[in-house]
Design an enzyme around this catalytic site. Structure first.
Site, PDB file in Angstrom:
ATOM      1  N   HIS A  86       3.214  -1.302  -2.613  1.00  0.00           N
ATOM      2  CA  HIS A  86       1.948  -0.574  -2.489  1.00  0.00           C
ATOM      3  C   HIS A  86       1.067  -0.919  -3.684  1.00  0.00           C
ATOM      4  O   HIS A  86       1.048  -0.214  -4.691  1.00  0.00           O
ATOM      5  CB  HIS A  86       2.215   0.932  -2.433  1.00  0.00           C
ATOM      6  N   ILE A  87       0.336  -2.008  -3.580  1.00  0.00           N
ATOM      7  CA  ILE A  87      -0.484  -2.511  -4.680  1.00  0.00           C
ATOM      8  C   ILE A  87      -1.809  -1.757  -4.677  1.00  0.00           C
ATOM      9  O   ILE A  87      -2.592  -1.882  -3.731  1.00  0.00           O
ATOM     10  CB  ILE A  87      -0.705  -4.029  -4.545  1.00  0.00           C
TER      11      ILE A  87
END
Length: 558
Positions: free
Chosen positions: A494-495
């Protein structure tokens, strides 16, 4: 260099992941002349990708995604595995790691982006996630509220096709719902039901817990011309039948609405005009010389690593710090959800490896006054046994050492595997300006700077991981299970962060609609605009914000 005629397009979109696909679809539907530039390729058909995954000796996130022309691919191929046919999957060793801790979350470089290999979970952020500073004195506040985004969450659930339990998810931590889920929930696994019978309603870490079926962008019924989930269990890294949503769905919708897609085109520079507008975009085709194209609006819809890298590489006249960076916030405040898993055995068979890898979780630890000192966390019950430990047969050696072989070894392994369980946690990471992305001096194989990443996990998050492990151990104790191993800290994929939204142009990159404070015709969409990350998987929030931005652009007549 070839220069396209000025004004050829109304909108140029950089990136064909979920953000670029959705905004391109909405704007093309409204009659805008839309160009979508994507660094990756469309590649092979889903059936061919599934065959590649089945044949791969190592079942990794990138194993299905073999490029169709490996010898001609620019970019990160030499960092993405031992085989040169895997350049479209970016691994963490592609990054120039410069921090105390390694940043471990990665992405796919292809049309549709990382939604090809995502799990598909779509919980919403909570109301208090938008007011972290005001309520708890940590992080920052968003420039919008849960009430502002709630109608767009409904639109996003409709667009992606989310299956969920309306009764369970009404007012979880105050997150009200104004519409029903588009589909009933994906069925929970046998293991979920087993744990629920043992644990639901029991007090864990002093709090009564309840196990909820996790909302997912995965069809439980035929929806949007896609079939219902058949329980193939390979959602990560690929759904073989397309029951799980991926952004290629809306790329195709955008094209049918008139948008032009140019894959295999790596954008290398944004040009700032004398009036401060960004109208020209330079890109490099995989097999060809650089070209420049122009449009009335430019929308950057790459991920939270590639977006700031592009903005910073575009420094020049009119943007000495980089495009959209007068605040010096571009590239800063990189976030993720840090994870750990506990691998355990239960006293009874629970039969893992049936259905999606995770279908239920515990939400009670996602909010509370404790967030003043310790990060929020979410716990998932997982249906993939010990596969993420490297193999479901991780304890085979001990049986061999005991002298078992043949039918006896097979019988012992079977009895062990059917009792395996994994329980995992995702924990909140606060924005920190020192956690950042900048262009590296190291170049990729096409001569473009690789991303330099500086990242360190704070005590706030590490304490949350400890709390999560305590909760998981209590859950196992109540269920009669035995913990056998704990994973190292990992990234959730989850950037987030690096171009955050806000109300103050001195402290944020874009406003609440993603419009740059510095360049009024430049928008940035996607998880790079998140001021904080909460504990929700980001894709649904990305989709909601993008649909809200598209509506704003159309309403404003931009």
């Amino acid at each position: 260099m070839t220069v396209a005629p000025t004004g050829q397009y109304d909108v140029i979109i950089v990136g064909a992941g979920v953000a670029g696909a959705l905004v391109g679809w909405k704007l093309a539907q409204a009659g805008r002349r839309v160009l979508i530039l994507e660094a990756g390729e469309e590649g092979r058909s889903r059936a061919e990708l599934v065959e590649e995954f089945a044949a791969a000796s190592i079942k990794s996130l990138g194993s299905p995604y073999v490029a169709s022309e490996p010898a001609k691919i620019p970019g990160p191929e030499q960092y993405s595995g031992t085989q040169k046919s895997r350049p479209v999957s970016v691994r963490d060793d592609y990054y120039d790691q410069n921090g105390k801790d390694k940043y471990l979350s990665t992405y796919e470089r292809r049309v549709g982006g990382t939604t090809w290999h995502w799990l598909g979970h779509t919980p919403r952020l909570l109301p208090n996630d938008f007011n972290l500073s005001s309520l708890y004195g940590v992080g920052v506040d968003w420039p919008l509220s849960y009430a502002d985004i709630e109608p767009w969450y409904c639109e996003a659930e409709k667009a992606l096709g989310v299956a969920g339990d309306d009764t369970q998810w009404t007012n979880v931590h105050g997150a009200f719902r104004s519409r029903l889920f588009p589909m009933p929930p994906i069925w929970t696994s046998f293991c979920d039901d087993y744990i629920t019978q043992k644990v639901d309603g029991r007090t864990i870490l002093g709090v009564p817990v309840h196990i909820l079926a996790t909302p997912a962008a995965r069809n439980s019924l035929p929806y949007d011309d896609r079939p219902p989930c058949a329980g193939n269990a390979s959602c990560i890294p690929i759904c073989p039948i397309g029951a799980k949503y991926d952004a290629s769905v809306h790329v195709e919708k955008a094209r049918k609405a008139g948008a032009t897609l140019k894959p295999r085109c790596v954008v290398t520079k944004l040009h700032v005009e004398r009036d401060g507008a960004v109208r020209r975009v330079t890109y490099r085709p995989w097999n060809g010389s650089e070209q420049t194209v122009s449009g009335k609006l430019v929308i950057i819809a790459a991920n939270a690593i590639e977006t700031p890298k592009l903005l910073l590489l575009s420094a020049g006249d009119g943007a000495p710090r980089g495009v959209a960076n007068s605040s010096d916030q571009v590239g800063r405040n990189l976030m993720d959800h840090l994870q750990k898993s506990v691998f355990a055995k239960l006293p009874d068979p629970v039969y893992p490896f049936r259905g999606p890898p995770s279908t239920a979780g515990i939400e009670v630890f996602r909010d509370g006054p404790f967030r003043r000192q310790v990060g929020a966390l979410r716990i998932s019950l997982d249906n993939d046994g010990w596969a993420s430990r490297g193999s479901p047969y991780a304890d085979a050696d001990q049986y061999v050492q005991q002298g078992l072989f043949g039918a006896d070894l097979q019988r012992s392994l079977r009895e062990a595997v059917i009792r395996q369980i994994r329980i995992s946690c995702s924990t909140e990471v606060l924005p920190d300006p020192n956690n950042r992305v900048t262009p590296s001096d190291l170049l990729d194989t096409s001569g473009i700077p690789r991303p330099r990443i500086t990242f360190a996990a704070a005590k706030y998050t590490l304490d949350a991981l400890d709390k999560a492990l305590d909760a998981i151990n209590e859950i196992l104790s109540v269920a009669g299970g035995t913990a056998c191993a704990i994973s190292p800290i990992g990234g959730a994929g989850h950037i987030m962060g690096t171009c955050r939204m806000g109300t103050d142009s001195a402290m944020a990159v874009v406003d609440a609609y993603g419009r740059s404070f510095d360049h009024k015709n430049l928008f940035i969409v996607g998880s790079s605009t998140f001021p904080t990350c909460g504990t929700a998987n980001p894709t649904l929030t990305i989709a909601a914000l993008v649909l809200r931005t598209a509506d704003h652009i159309l309403q404003a007549g931009s």
